[in-house]
Design an enzyme around this catalytic site. Structure first.
Site, PDB file in Angstrom:
ATOM      1  N   SER A  45       1.390  -3.452 -35.743  1.00 54.52           N
ATOM      2  CA  SER A  45       1.529  -3.757 -34.325  1.00 54.52           C
ATOM      3  C   SER A  45       0.423  -4.715 -33.942  1.00 54.52           C
ATOM      4  O   SER A  45      -0.618  -4.789 -34.618  1.00 54.52           O
ATOM      5  CB  SER A  45       1.402  -2.474 -33.499  1.00 54.52           C
ATOM      6  OG  SER A  45       1.221  -2.757 -32.130  1.00 54.52           O
ATOM      7  N   TYR A  85      -3.059   5.315 -31.129  1.00 55.72           N
ATOM      8  CA  TYR A  85      -1.975   4.473 -31.631  1.00 55.72           C
ATOM      9  C   TYR A  85      -2.551   3.249 -32.348  1.00 55.72           C
ATOM     10  O   TYR A  85      -2.133   2.915 -33.460  1.00 55.72           O
ATOM     11  CB  TYR A  85      -1.080   4.027 -30.472  1.00 55.72           C
ATOM     12  CG  TYR A  85      -0.064   2.977 -30.860  1.00 55.72           C
ATOM     13  CD1 TYR A  85       1.107   3.322 -31.520  1.00 55.72           C
ATOM     14  CD2 TYR A  85      -0.286   1.626 -30.566  1.00 55.72           C
ATOM     15  CE1 TYR A  85       2.037   2.360 -31.889  1.00 55.72           C
ATOM     16  CE2 TYR A  85       0.636   0.657 -30.926  1.00 55.72           C
ATOM     17  CZ  TYR A  85       1.793   1.024 -31.576  1.00 55.72           C
ATOM     18  OH  TYR A  85       2.707   0.066 -31.943  1.00 55.72           O
TER      19      TYR A  85
END
Length: 261
Positions: free
Chosen positions: A141, A154
């Site tokens: 990501s 995350y």
């Protein structure tokens, strides 16, 4: 590795980018083993009605090592071999500070995002090494190289995927197995829309979110071209450049661009 006539495994296949990966791989004449957890079965069945035995569906909780370890045998029994895996599945944390997160939430994010990717690679790698050519594609990501407000866990999980994948590439560089790491920016999926996040200026050229269809096409192209590193979306490209140039400034920019609701 060109995907035509190859057997590809896709995690997170029930929706968003994962479902588009499955569809586009099938369109390119690959066979696909679609891995889902709780949702998306009906959507996958609709593809099966078109592509028949070129697609199979397998249920697994990627955070459960035993669930993942049974997959290679299931898929080989169905398709005869495995040529590539795309580790696309991932979850966001609740939009809370580390101080306000409980350990159960922290553990779940790390288990799915990092350990799920690790379990997939460890379980499938012996089979991939036996193929004439094979490929591992791991989806990290933009948050894997740039911290996102109230997504510290995350980001940590996706940074772990980044470093793990780059290390795997180093280990496998003299083998038949190619390795690609993907850094998507903002992608317009249910995961993002339901997360309580608002991006300022998303209609601008630089920060407009990708559609799942666009993101999947970029991922497959990067894999087929054996790219080491794929940045998916203008925001990922811009922030990657800025973060290399001035990490603190880039962090300030992303903090100002993202507002939690």
């Amino acid at each position: 590795m060109k995907v035509s006539n190859k057997v590809m495994v896709v995690t997170g296949a029930g929706g968003g980018i994962g479902r588009e990966l499955v569809r586009q791989l099938l369109e390119k004449e690959a066979k696909v083993a679609a891995i889902i957890h709780k949702s998306g079965l009906e959507e996958i069945k609709s593809l099966a009605s078109v592509y028949g035995d070129k697609i199979s569906t397998h249920r697994a909780d990627l955070a459960n090592r035993a669930d993942v370890e049974k997959l290679p045998d299931e898929i080989i029994a169905t398709h005869g071999c495995i040529d590539g895996i795309i580790n696309n599945a991932g979850i966001l944390q609740h939009f809370l500070s580390v101080n306000d997160l409980d350990y159960e939430q922290i553990q779940r994010v790390m288990d799915v995002n990092f350990y799920g990717t690790l379990y997939m690679c460890k379980s499938f790698l012996p089979h991939l090494l036996n193929r004439p050519e094979a490929h591992i594609t791991n989806v990290s990501s933009m948050g894997g190289f740039l911290p996102v407000p109230l997504q510290s866990i995350y980001s940590a999980s996706k940074a772990a995927v980044k470093m793990f994948t780059e290390g795997l590439h180093l280990e496998l560089r003299d083998t038949n197995v190619g390795v690609t790491i993907v850094f998507p920016g903002g992608v317009d999926t249910n995961l993002v829309r339901n997360s309580g996040i608002e991006l300022e200026g998303v209609e601008s050229h630089s920060y407009k979110m990708l559609s799942p269809k666009e993101a999947a096409a970029i991922i497959i192209k990067g894999m087929e071209n054996n790219k080491y590193r794929v940045l998916a979306g203008n925001d990922a490209k811009v922030m990657d450049f800025l973060y290399r140039l001035n990490p603190k400034k880039a962090t300030d920019i992303i903090a100002n661009k993202i507002k939690t609701l």
